[in-house]
Design an enzyme around this catalytic site. Structure first.
Site, PDB file in Angstrom:
ATOM      1  N   VAL A   2      59.701  40.386  15.325  1.00  0.00           N
ATOM      2  CA  VAL A   2      60.623  39.715  14.425  1.00  0.00           C
ATOM      3  C   VAL A   2      59.817  38.688  13.619  1.00  0.00           C
ATOM      4  O   VAL A   2      59.250  37.751  14.189  1.00  0.00           O
ATOM      5  CB  VAL A   2      61.759  39.014  15.207  1.00  0.00           C
ATOM      6  CG1 VAL A   2      62.685  38.290  14.252  1.00  0.00           C
ATOM      7  CG2 VAL A   2      62.541  40.041  16.027  1.00  0.00           C
ATOM      8  N   ASN A 171      53.245  41.372  10.927  1.00  0.00           N
ATOM      9  CA  ASN A 171      52.391  42.502  10.587  1.00  0.00           C
ATOM     10  C   ASN A 171      52.796  43.184   9.281  1.00  0.00           C
ATOM     11  O   ASN A 171      51.949  43.669   8.538  1.00  0.00           O
ATOM     12  CB  ASN A 171      52.384  43.523  11.726  1.00  0.00           C
ATOM     13  CG  ASN A 171      51.056  44.226  11.850  1.00  0.00           C
ATOM     14  OD1 ASN A 171      50.012  43.658  11.547  1.00  0.00           O
ATOM     15  ND2 ASN A 171      51.080  45.475  12.283  1.00  0.00           N
ATOM     16  N   ARG A 250      45.832  44.406  16.239  1.00  0.00           N
ATOM     17  CA  ARG A 250      47.124  44.775  15.662  1.00  0.00           C
ATOM     18  C   ARG A 250      46.978  45.981  14.734  1.00  0.00           C
ATOM     19  O   ARG A 250      45.961  46.167  14.076  1.00  0.00           O
ATOM     20  CB  ARG A 250      47.726  43.592  14.886  1.00  0.00           C
ATOM     21  CG  ARG A 250      48.099  42.402  15.747  1.00  0.00           C
ATOM     22  CD  ARG A 250      49.203  42.734  16.723  1.00  0.00           C
ATOM     23  NE  ARG A 250      50.414  43.178  16.055  1.00  0.00           N
ATOM     24  CZ  ARG A 250      51.355  42.353  15.591  1.00  0.00           C
ATOM     25  NH1 ARG A 250      51.205  41.057  15.689  1.00  0.00           N
ATOM     26  NH2 ARG A 250      52.441  42.839  15.024  1.00  0.00           N
ATOM     27  N   CYS A 451      67.191  67.175  15.281  1.00  0.00           N
ATOM     28  CA  CYS A 451      67.793  67.208  13.946  1.00  0.00           C
ATOM     29  C   CYS A 451      67.315  66.014  13.124  1.00  0.00           C
ATOM     30  O   CYS A 451      67.228  64.887  13.627  1.00  0.00           O
ATOM     31  CB  CYS A 451      69.318  67.207  14.067  1.00  0.00           C
ATOM     32  SG  CYS A 451      70.188  67.279  12.477  1.00  0.00           S
ATOM     33  N   CYS A 505      42.566  61.140  34.287  1.00  0.00           N
ATOM     34  CA  CYS A 505      41.338  61.892  34.507  1.00  0.00           C
ATOM     35  C   CYS A 505      40.498  61.823  33.223  1.00  0.00           C
ATOM     36  O   CYS A 505      40.885  61.186  32.255  1.00  0.00           O
ATOM     37  CB  CYS A 505      41.654  63.351  34.861  1.00  0.00           C
ATOM     38  SG  CYS A 505      42.544  64.267  33.562  1.00  0.00           S
TER      39      CYS A 505
END
Length: 523
Positions: A2, A171, A250, A451, A505
């Site tokens: 936010v 961001n 980021r 969809c 792995c």
């Protein structure tokens, strides 16, 4: 996350709907940070009977004052707030972290962090930092520029996200402001001239105001994205590079054609001089206005042309700029915005990008470069990988890429909400969209088709998309990831073990064909 504009709007909502003077009847919730003497819900007992005295915001922080005591709220990645919720939904993830029950109102906070502070300390912090807050009407360009200059050895993507330098920048704002400045996120502050720093700060402030305007009006912000979560650049249509940069790694989106790592090559005259804010709709309370008066465009009373805020007379008919009160000027500009009045490049003889002239209040589905909403829709938070940019992150998608890194082409078309080989849903016969499972469990991270229509109209079509993925050494189906490190392999997809780190792995295989998406935390 936010960002500042969202927190500012939350503060405005509280200020508008919650009357001061109401006393606390009860507080339910938990603290994120507890004191030595008070932990959990017991710490809230000190608030009982305290009057609500006001609310302030600073960047991504919200402070609610109750006399000498205060609550600091940080909304984190997906935090939200409700005032007087009619019905509390009990499903997982929707239970309030904090409920403040006042005499007549109830304020609920969700998925947030809460701390107890002293009101005096909070007020001093706000007063000391508000001129740096990109969401504040008291924002100071000169002080912000000095704060940026003081970080000379740091890269731009870190400086912009530093809440001690530019409170409120998140961001989305970071990526779009750097694009508007024509600068690569890894450029260091010391490489910039004073003019470039000024332009960067201005683009950051401008996009913040656009962010606020869209959120307040309910208009879609994503239509104004040029790089953030886009498969192609909104300016030149070339492939977007997606990587993790900076101290915190980021997610960073950039166009290597429009953004340069050499600031000396940036020509400010060819960059946007100002991202105009026409039709800024002011609230009746003047203290809720984020944009300064001098940052607001004005509408000519004679020909209704929208003019630059610095223009003394109308560019079309030369009518002098009217001297009006704040309320009258705001009303005039609101009417202009409602009528869809905005200036075209023919008025000013410029082709500089102009956020407001994109028609943010129009119902048109047109996007930049003739794109339609069918090829680029809103990157949903819940399904943030619906239109993942990762598969088209390099030359594999067939889009030209001027950068030095070259990857063997596979003939794939630019990424959209569905791949060329995607099945069609039975009910609508439309290409299905590629998604991934986020719910905890054995299928977390698996890809599937569903969809492509909005939730309200979508059918129940479902089909796993990873049945052809190889199995790892555990015998489990692999996940497809994307290389986010800058370099020759940036944007390439690969298969890896689906187990958590520490239990994985060593299986690794490049995925040269077929669509893929990455399940990556954060944005």
């Amino acid at each position: 996350m936010v960002e500042g504009p969202g927190v500012t709007l939350n503060g405005e909502k509280i200020r508008a709907k919650v009357q001061k003077g109401q006393k606390i009847k009860e507080i339910k919730g938990s603290l994120t940070t507890s004191t030595k003497h008070n932990s959990g819900g017991n710490a809230f007992q000190r608030f009982h009977g305290c009057p609500y005295t006001g609310v302030e915001t600073l960047g991504k922080e919200l402070f609610m004052y109750f006399g000498a005591k205060a609550l600091r709220i940080h909304f984190g990645m997906n935090g939200s707030m409700r005032i007087n919720p009619a019905v509390r939904k009990e499903r997982t993830g929707s239970v309030p972290l904090l409920e403040v029950h006042l005499t007549n109102d109830t304020v609920c906070f969700f998925d947030s962090t809460v701390e107890i502070r002293l009101t005096e300390d909070c007020e001093q912090r706000v007063r000391a930092m508000e001129s740096l807050d990109v969401c504040s009407p008291k924002f100071s360009f000169s002080r912000s520029e000095e704060a940026v200059k003081s970080q000379s050895g740091r890269i731009l993507c870190d400086v912009l996200l530093d809440q001690a330098v530019m409170p409120g920048v998140g961001n989305i704002i970071k990526n779009e402001a750097l694009f508007d400045s024509g600068l690569h996120p890894a450029v260091k502050v010391k490489q910039l001239t004073d003019e470039q720093i000024h332009h960067l700060v201005k683009m950051t402030r401008d996009f913040t105001l656009l962010f606020y305007k869209c959120r307040k009006s309910g208009s879609p912000l994503y239509k104004h994205y040029k790089v953030y979560k886009r498969p192609q650049c909104g300016q030149c249509s070339r492939a977007i590079t997606v990587c993790r940069l900076g101290d915190n790694g980021r997610m960073t989106y950039l166009c290597e054609s429009c953004q340069t790592g050499d600031p000396s090559q940036v020509e400010l005259s060819k960059l946007p001089v100002r991202n105009s804010l026409i039709g800024w709709v002011y609230n009746e309370r003047t203290n809720d206005c984020v944009a300064k008066k001098e940052e607001e465009d004005w509408a000519c009373q004679l020909c209704t042309l929208i003019n630059q805020p610095t223009a003394k007379s109308c560019d079309a008919c030369l009518t002098p700029k009217p001297e009006v009160h704040k309320d009258a000027g705001s009303h005039l500009n609101s009417l202009a915005a409602e009528r869809g009045l905005y200036k075209y490049s023919v008025c000013q003889g410029t082709t500089s990008p102009n956020y407001a002239s994109g028609g943010w209040q129009r119902k048109s589905s047109e996007l930049s470069n003739g794109e339609s909403l069918a090829s680029y829709s809103h990157p949903s938070k819940k399904m943030r990988i619906d239109h993942s940019p990762f598969p088209s992150n390099n030359a594999q998608n067939g889009a030209p890429n001027p950068s030095k890194r070259k990857v063997e082409a596979t003939g794939r078309s630019p990424s959209t909400s569905s791949s060329p080989s995607a099945p069609c849903c039975a009910s609508h016969s439309r290409p299905a969209v590629l998604r991934a499972v986020h719910k905890e469990g054995e299928n977390k991270g698996r890809q599937f088709y569903s969809c492509s229509l909005p939730r309200e109209t979508k059918c129940n079509f479902f089909e796993w998309a990873d049945t052809h993925f190889p199995s790892c050494q555990h015998g489990k189906r692999c996940l497809m990831r994307t290389v986010l490190k800058l370099g020759p392999n940036n944007g390439r997809n690969f298969y890896t073990c689906s187990l958590q780190k520490g239990k994985q792995c060593e299986f690794f295989k490049w995925a040269e064909k077929g669509p893929g998406i990455s399940i990556l935390p954060g944005c």
